[in-house]
Design a protein around this motif. Structure first.
Motif, PDB file in Angstrom:
ATOM      1  N   ALA A  30       0.880  -1.134  -0.161  1.00 17.20           N
ATOM      2  CA  ALA A  30      -0.102  -0.114  -0.079  1.00 17.20           C
ATOM      3  C   ALA A  30       0.749   1.205  -0.060  1.00 17.20           C
ATOM      4  N   ILE A  31       1.850   1.244   0.873  1.00 12.51           N
ATOM      5  CA  ILE A  31       2.824   2.337   0.913  1.00 12.51           C
ATOM      6  C   ILE A  31       3.296   2.859  -0.475  1.00 12.51           C
ATOM      7  N   GLN A  32       4.053   1.534  -1.258  1.00 11.94           N
ATOM      8  CA  GLN A  32       4.637   1.701  -2.438  1.00 11.94           C
ATOM      9  C   GLN A  32       3.480   2.144  -3.457  1.00 11.94           C
ATOM     10  N   ALA A  33       2.578   1.736  -3.362  1.00  4.41           N
ATOM     11  CA  ALA A  33       1.112   2.180  -4.392  1.00  4.41           C
ATOM     12  C   ALA A  33       1.143   3.625  -4.478  1.00  4.41           C
ATOM     13  N   VAL A  34       0.856   4.241  -3.128  1.00  9.47           N
ATOM     14  CA  VAL A  34       0.571   5.407  -2.953  1.00  9.47           C
ATOM     15  C   VAL A  34       1.965   6.332  -3.438  1.00  9.47           C
ATOM     16  N   SER A  35       2.907   5.974  -3.145  1.00 11.57           N
ATOM     17  CA  SER A  35       4.395   6.571  -3.457  1.00 11.57           C
ATOM     18  C   SER A  35       4.357   6.623  -4.979  1.00 11.57           C
ATOM     19  N   ALA A  36       4.171   5.586  -5.708  1.00 10.48           N
ATOM     20  CA  ALA A  36       4.266   5.371  -7.205  1.00 10.48           C
ATOM     21  C   ALA A  36       3.203   6.391  -7.989  1.00 10.48           C
ATOM     22  N   PRO A  51       9.105   6.677   2.079  1.00 10.07           N
ATOM     23  CA  PRO A  51       8.449   5.403   2.723  1.00 10.07           C
ATOM     24  C   PRO A  51       9.406   4.931   4.133  1.00 10.07           C
ATOM     25  N   ALA A  52       8.466   4.125   4.712  1.00  3.28           N
ATOM     26  CA  ALA A  52       9.093   3.708   5.928  1.00  3.28           C
ATOM     27  C   ALA A  52       8.215   2.357   5.879  1.00  3.28           C
ATOM     28  N   PHE A  53       8.307   1.563   7.375  1.00  2.12           N
ATOM     29  CA  PHE A  53       7.819   0.382   7.444  1.00  2.12           C
ATOM     30  C   PHE A  53       6.355   0.330   7.427  1.00  2.12           C
ATOM     31  N   THR A  54       5.829   1.407   8.144  1.00  5.42           N
ATOM     32  CA  THR A  54       4.434   1.398   8.285  1.00  5.42           C
ATOM     33  C   THR A  54       3.883   3.004   8.164  1.00  5.42           C
ATOM     34  N   HIS A 140      12.245  -2.970   2.533  1.00  2.95           N
ATOM     35  CA  HIS A 140      11.230  -2.242   3.027  1.00  2.95           C
ATOM     36  C   HIS A 140      11.232  -0.870   3.246  1.00  2.95           C
ATOM     37  N   MET A 141      12.434  -0.380   3.329  1.00  3.74           N
ATOM     38  CA  MET A 141      12.814   1.208   3.744  1.00  3.74           C
ATOM     39  C   MET A 141      14.388   1.396   3.604  1.00  3.74           C
ATOM     40  N   ILE A 142      14.834   2.684   3.404  1.00  6.56           N
ATOM     41  CA  ILE A 142      15.979   3.221   3.095  1.00  6.56           C
ATOM     42  C   ILE A 142      15.813   4.032   4.420  1.00  6.56           C
ATOM     43  N   GLY A 143      16.870   3.887   5.480  1.00  5.32           N
ATOM     44  CA  GLY A 143      16.952   4.603   6.520  1.00  5.32           C
ATOM     45  C   GLY A 143      18.351   4.702   7.639  1.00  5.32           C
ATOM     46  N   PHE A 144      18.359   5.087   8.803  1.00  4.72           N
ATOM     47  CA  PHE A 144      19.369   5.139   9.620  1.00  4.72           C
ATOM     48  C   PHE A 144      20.600   5.924   8.848  1.00  4.72           C
ATOM     49  N   ALA A 145      21.047   5.729   7.788  1.00  4.42           N
ATOM     50  CA  ALA A 145      22.049   6.414   7.141  1.00  4.42           C
ATOM     51  C   ALA A 145      21.676   6.316   5.656  1.00  4.42           C
ATOM     52  N   PRO A 146      22.119   7.236   4.815  1.00  9.21           N
ATOM     53  CA  PRO A 146      21.613   7.188   3.288  1.00  9.21           C
ATOM     54  C   PRO A 146      22.017   6.132   2.721  1.00  9.21           C
ATOM     55  N   GLY A 147      20.903   5.656   2.066  1.00  2.15           N
ATOM     56  CA  GLY A 147      21.409   4.084   1.500  1.00  2.15           C
ATOM     57  C   GLY A 147      21.402   2.838   2.071  1.00  2.15           C
ATOM     58  N   PHE A 148      21.087   2.910   3.600  1.00  5.12           N
ATOM     59  CA  PHE A 148      20.931   1.672   4.419  1.00  5.12           C
ATOM     60  C   PHE A 148      19.748   1.241   4.120  1.00  5.12           C
ATOM     61  N   PRO A 149      19.657  -0.480   3.464  1.00  8.16           N
ATOM     62  CA  PRO A 149      18.363  -1.100   3.337  1.00  8.16           C
ATOM     63  C   PRO A 149      18.058  -1.827   4.621  1.00  8.16           C
ATOM     64  N   TYR A 150      16.643  -1.655   4.783  1.00  6.58           N
ATOM     65  CA  TYR A 150      16.080  -2.638   6.066  1.00  6.58           C
ATOM     66  C   TYR A 150      15.461  -3.777   5.172  1.00  6.58           C
ATOM     67  N   LEU A 151      15.791  -4.802   5.255  1.00  5.81           N
ATOM     68  CA  LEU A 151      15.279  -6.043   4.491  1.00  5.81           C
ATOM     69  C   LEU A 151      14.456  -6.901   5.153  1.00  5.81           C
ATOM     70  N   GLY A 152      13.366  -7.442   4.513  1.00  5.54           N
ATOM     71  CA  GLY A 152      12.508  -8.493   4.882  1.00  5.54           C
ATOM     72  C   GLY A 152      12.788 -10.004   4.233  1.00  5.54           C
ATOM     73  N   GLY A 153      12.743 -10.777   4.895  1.00  2.46           N
ATOM     74  CA  GLY A 153      12.835 -12.317   4.213  1.00  2.46           C
ATOM     75  C   GLY A 153      13.943 -13.030   4.901  1.00  2.46           C
ATOM     76  N   LEU A 154      14.619 -12.631   6.029  1.00  2.00           N
ATOM     77  CA  LEU A 154      15.611 -13.183   6.743  1.00  2.00           C
ATOM     78  C   LEU A 154      14.936 -14.540   7.307  1.00  2.00           C
ATOM     79  N   ASP A 155      15.722 -15.692   6.972  1.00  2.59           N
ATOM     80  CA  ASP A 155      15.444 -17.165   7.770  1.00  2.59           C
ATOM     81  C   ASP A 155      15.120 -16.899   9.133  1.00  2.59           C
ATOM     82  N   GLU A 156      14.181 -17.152   9.964  1.00  2.00           N
ATOM     83  CA  GLU A 156      13.649 -17.165  11.261  1.00  2.00           C
ATOM     84  C   GLU A 156      14.869 -17.644  12.115  1.00  2.00           C
ATOM     85  N   GLN A 157      15.460 -18.625  11.629  1.00  2.00           N
ATOM     86  CA  GLN A 157      16.439 -19.379  12.472  1.00  2.00           C
ATOM     87  C   GLN A 157      17.749 -18.583  12.739  1.00  2.00           C
TER      88      GLN A 157
END
Length: 239
Positions: A30-36, A51-54, A140-157
Motif C-alpha cells: 500500500a505504501i509503495q502504491a501511494v508513493s508510485a 516510505p518507511a515500514f508503516t 522495506h525502507m531506506i533509513g538510519f544512514a543514506p542508502g542503508f536498506p532494511y530488508l524483509g525475508g531473513l530466515d527466522e533461524q
C-alpha cells in the motif's frame, strides 16, 4: 486499506500517512502504491515521498501549495491525499520484480561475527551463509544512514540479538543481522549489528545521479564471493 490510513501533520511541511502498526507485505504494498501514484500524479508543491515500514511521509512546499488554494497548506495537502487514496490503492496487476544481486564475502575479516551467529543459532558457519544467501529479500525502507536498506525475508533461524556493545565504526558495505532483520551498512558509522560479511558494492554515492543503489520496494539476493573476488570486483565502483 484507504479507510484505515491516518493522516497526521509532520512539522509544518509534511503529511504523515500511517498505514498500520505491524510490518507486513500488504502494508508495504500500500505504501509503495501511494508513493508510485504520487510520482505519476504529483500535486503542485510536492517535494518528495519518504516510505518507511508503516508510514509514508509526503513533503511539500507550503508556499507553492498556498498559491493553489485558500485553505492552509496542511489542510489542502491532506485533503488532496484523502481524495487520491482510493485511486492509488485500487488493485493493479503486480509488476515483475527486479532482483538486484549483492555480492558478499562472508566470514573472516569481512564477517567477524559469523561465529557468534553460528553459535547462537546452533548452525555451522557454512549453513549460516547458505541460509542467509538463499532468500529473495524485500527492501522495506531506506533509513538510519543514506542508502542503508532494511530488508524483509531473513530466515527466522538466523535471528540473533545485537551486540552488547556497539562498534564505534562499522565499515561501509558490512552485512549484518540484528534480531529478525538483516541489512547493509552504506557508510562507515557506529553500529551494533552482528557482522557476517561485506559487499564491495557502493550503496551510497552522493555524486551519482541516483545516489542510493537500492530503493524501497526493490528485491535483492546475496551472492557469496571469495576474498579474491572481493579484491578484484569489477562491477559498480567498489567501496
Amino acid at each position: 486499506m484507504s479507510a484505515t490510513v491516518q493522516l497526521l501533520p509532520l512539522g509544518d511541511a509534511a503529511v504523515l500517512l500511517h498505514f498500520g502498526e505491524g510490518i507486513s507485505l500488504a502494508t508495504h504494498g500500500a505504501i509503495q502504491a501511494v508513493s508510485a501514484y504520487l510520482a505519476r500524479h504529483p500535486f503542485a508543491g510536492l517535494r518528495e515521498c519518504v516510505p518507511a515500514f508503516t508510514t509514508l511521509a509526503v513533503y511539500y512546499d507550503p508556499w507553492l501549495v498556498s498559491q493553489a488554494g485558500h485553505s492552509p497548506p496542511y489542510e489542502r495537502v491532506a485533503e488532496l491525499l484523502r481524495q487520491l487514496l482510493p485511486a492509488a490503492l485500487a488493485p493493479t496487476p503486480p509488476a515483475p520484480a527486479e532482483v538486484v544481486e549483492i555480492p558478499v564475502c562472508y566470514g573472516g575479516e569481512f564477517g567477524p561475527d559469523l561465529a557468534v551467529v553460528a553459535q547462537h543459532t546452533g548452525l555451522a558457519p557454512a549453513e549460516v551463509i547458505a541460509r542467509h544467501a538463499a532468500p529473495e529479500y524485500l527492501v522495506h525502507m531506506i533509513g538510519f544512514a543514506p542508502g542503508f536498506p532494511y530488508l524483509g525475508g531473513l530466515d527466522e533461524q538466523l535471528a540473533t540479538p545485537r551486540r552488547a556493545e556497539p562498534r564505534p565504526v562499522v565499515p561501509a558495505g558490512a552485512v549484518g543481522i540484528a534480531g529478525p532483520q538483516t541489512g547493509i551498512y552504506s557508510l562507515p558509522t557506529p553500529g551494533g549489528w552482528q557482522l557476517i560479511g561485506r559487499t564491495p558494492l557502493r550503496l551510497f554515492n552522493p555524486e551519482a545521479a541516483a545516489p542510493t543503489l537500492l530503493q524501497a520496494g526493490q528485491h535483492l539476493r546475496f551472492v557469496p564471493i571469495s576474498a579474491a573476488e572481493f579484491a578484484t570486483y569489477s562491477g559498480r565502483p567498489p567501496l
